[in-house]
Design an enzyme around this catalytic site. Structure first.
Site, PDB file in Angstrom:
ATOM      1  N   HIS A  82      -4.295  12.445 -12.817  1.00 20.82           N
ATOM      2  CA  HIS A  82      -5.109  11.861 -13.884  1.00 20.82           C
ATOM      3  C   HIS A  82      -5.752  10.606 -13.339  1.00 20.82           C
ATOM      4  O   HIS A  82      -5.180   9.925 -12.498  1.00 20.82           O
ATOM      5  CB  HIS A  82      -4.207  11.513 -15.077  1.00 20.82           C
ATOM      6  N   ASP A 161      -1.599  10.642 -30.128  1.00 18.71           N
ATOM      7  CA  ASP A 161      -2.465   9.843 -29.265  1.00 18.71           C
ATOM      8  C   ASP A 161      -3.920   9.946 -29.714  1.00 18.71           C
ATOM      9  O   ASP A 161      -4.663   8.968 -29.669  1.00 18.71           O
ATOM     10  CB  ASP A 161      -2.336  10.280 -27.805  1.00 18.71           C
ATOM     11  N   ARG A 168      -7.877   2.792 -32.025  1.00 22.34           N
ATOM     12  CA  ARG A 168      -7.971   1.714 -31.022  1.00 22.34           C
ATOM     13  C   ARG A 168      -9.427   1.462 -30.643  1.00 22.34           C
ATOM     14  O   ARG A 168      -9.852   0.318 -30.462  1.00 22.34           O
ATOM     15  CB  ARG A 168      -7.162   2.096 -29.769  1.00 22.34           C
ATOM     16  N   SER A 183      -0.577   6.168 -23.816  1.00 19.04           N
ATOM     17  CA  SER A 183      -1.605   7.156 -24.146  1.00 19.04           C
ATOM     18  C   SER A 183      -1.739   8.165 -23.003  1.00 19.04           C
ATOM     19  O   SER A 183      -1.719   9.391 -23.196  1.00 19.04           O
ATOM     20  CB  SER A 183      -2.923   6.415 -24.401  1.00 19.04           C
ATOM     21  N   LYS A 187       0.120  12.366 -22.730  1.00 23.39           N
ATOM     22  CA  LYS A 187      -0.643  13.610 -22.513  1.00 23.39           C
ATOM     23  C   LYS A 187      -0.165  14.310 -21.242  1.00 23.39           C
ATOM     24  O   LYS A 187      -0.093  15.540 -21.179  1.00 23.39           O
ATOM     25  CB  LYS A 187      -2.137  13.292 -22.410  1.00 23.39           C
TER      26      LYS A 187
HETATM   27  N1  URA Z   1      -7.297   6.956 -20.964  1.00 23.66           N
HETATM   28  C1  URA Z   1      -6.489   7.404 -21.942  1.00 23.66           C
HETATM   29  O1  URA Z   1      -6.194   8.588 -22.010  1.00 23.66           O
HETATM   30  N2  URA Z   1      -6.001   6.513 -22.824  1.00 23.66           N
HETATM   31  C2  URA Z   1      -6.268   5.201 -22.778  1.00 23.66           C
HETATM   32  O2  URA Z   1      -5.783   4.448 -23.593  1.00 23.66           O
HETATM   33  C3  URA Z   1      -7.132   4.742 -21.767  1.00 23.66           C
HETATM   34  C4  URA Z   1      -7.623   5.652 -20.854  1.00 23.66           C
END
Ligand code: URA
Length: 441
Positions: A82, A161, A168, A183, A187
């Site tokens: 990621h 999330d 947010r 966050s 995932k």
């Molecule tokens: N990427 C994400 O998935 N979440 C965040 O809070 C910032 C970047």
């Protein structure tokens, strides 16, 4: 337990119990908590922070708020990657075929771009016919036939999330390290991987603007991984300027093809090879081998065409079209609007990633809002990057739209203004920035 007490406790610097965090996440997921209380809580976290234990609990609760992918049917260690986001970030479409060419199964769930950062799903959808909707029930079959897959995050993956991120975004609470770490990691954990390699970007074109914050984000995500029983490695990479020379969906995929053909820019190769080596180290294919040895084996896969052929397999496996030479058929072609030339001799001192990302977005390559559609052919080619020598009259950058672009003259002017701010030329030599700032595991 009630939400007001939780907000007050966090506001006053208290440490939340696992039960309190579970109460919060369940209220977010079933939408029983009002947005104003969730927002107040997020702001309290932004100011007071969270301990590693609180952040891990928040992450695990969010990862369990929806479906958790079960990849146990797929043999071998499944490593996910990621990126915390950037401009010109085309690492995944190159990395996946390289890793897969070592026989390592790759299940990659990616997102769409929002704001100045691009998204991997959008880039793949610039290929005619490519379908990113792969349901978890199809994962095993796709891995059996092609060895890898590229899917979109389903609505059911860490839904807490999704709700939190949307709030947010509109309450000024995105730049909180525990909230970003939870966050991302929620995932990744819900995605079912055994181990995770993270590209933690740092600079104006990233969430983390300075090295200290990027290092702290990396440390947090590694700590979460440790407490959650998933090994995590963080590659810290520079995002002071865009990665590579191309920004925009079709344009970036063209650069992907170049790199997969053994050519392409060195900065892209450096990030890809570093990430690839760290991913391989977490599997039987690379266990015990040095990063340098693995990087050179990965480079060989780019040079000998193995990774390029694997890329073609991935495209065909997900319905995409290829030309007879194995390159992808794109949904559109970039249309040149104008090329800007250097006004003086010198060395490129800045090529600000944020300004370039925003300019590319104005041309139609990105979304301002989630519902916006994208002009796949739009974007920017950077002829010169930081440290390059430039002579008066030489090409600096080219702006593109798609062939049937709806972009107004005003928007093009605004993009030009941003590009003017992005570039500065110095009369004395400038060092190109290092692409890799650190590797932490
Ligand atoms: N990427 C994400 O998935 N979440 C965040 O809070 C910032 C970047």
């Amino acid at each position: 337990m009630n939400m007001l007490q939780l907000i007050e406790k966090k506001r006053d610097g208290g440490i939340l119990t696992p039960e309190e965090i579970a109460f919060f996440v369940s209220g977010v997921t079933d939408q029983s908590l009002p947005d104003y209380q969730i927002s107040a809580f997020l702001m309290a976290v932004l100011f007071q922070g969270m301990t590693d234990e609180e952040t891990t609990e928040l992450t695990l609760c969010m990862s369990r708020s929806g479906q958790i992918c079960d990849l146990s049917e797929i043999p071998g260690t499944k490593v996910d990657k990621h990126s915390t986001g950037g401009v010109g970030d085309k690492v995944t479409p190159i990395l996946l075929p390289i890793i897969s060419s070592f026989g390592v199964p790759c299940v990659k769930l990616s997102g769409r771009g929002l704001g100045f950062t691009g998204g991997t799903i959008d880039k793949f959808e610039s290929i005619s016919g490519f379908n990113c909707s792969v349901s978890p029930s199809e994962f095993k079959a796709k891995i059996d036939t092609c060895g890898m897959l590229l899917g979109g995050q389903t609505a059911d993956l860490a839904p807490a999330d999704k709700f939190l991120y949307a709030l947010r975004d509109v309450t000024g609470t995105v730049p909180s390290i525990p909230l970003i770490a939870s966050s991302i990691m929620s995932k990744k954990i819900a995605g079912g991987a055994d181990a995770i390699v993270l590209d933690v970007t740092c600079g104006n074109g990233a969430f983390m603007k300075d090295v200290e914050s990027a290092r702290e984000l990396a440390r947090r995500m590694i700590a979460i991984g440790k407490l959650a029983g998933k090994p995590v490695c963080c590659v810290m990479s520079s995002m002071v300027q865009p990665l590579g020379h191309m920004v925009g969906n079709v344009l970036e995929m063209m650069e992907v093809v170049e790199v997969l053909s053994g050519k392409g820019p060195d900065d892209v190769k450096e990030v890809v090879l570093t990430m690839a080596a760290e991913m391989l180290k977490m599997t039987d294919a690379g266990k015990g081998k040095s990063s340098e040895e693995l990087k050179s084996r990965c480079l060989e896969k780019l040079k000998n065409g193995e990774a390029f052929n694997k890329f073609g397999d991935l495209i065909l496996s997900q319905g995409g079209k290829l030309h007879s030479d194995g390159t992808p058929v794109f949904v559109d072609q970039p249309f040149e609007v104008m090329t800007v030339h250097a006004e003086k001799d010198g060395y490129v001192e800045t090529c600000d990633a944020l300004e370039v990302g925003e300019a590319s977005c104005l041309l139609g390559a990105g979304r301002m809002k989630k519902e916006d559609s994208i002009d796949m052919g739009a974007g920017i080619k950077l002829h010169k990057k930081i440290g390059d020598k430039v002579s008066r009259g030489e090409e600096l950058y080219t702006l593109y739209t798609g062939t049937h672009s709806p972009v107004s003259e005003d928007r093009i002017d605004e993009a030009l203004l941003k590009m003017g701010k992005a570039y500065s030329i110095s009369s004395s030599p400038v060092n190109a920035p290092s692409e890799i700032l650190d590797v932490i595991s």
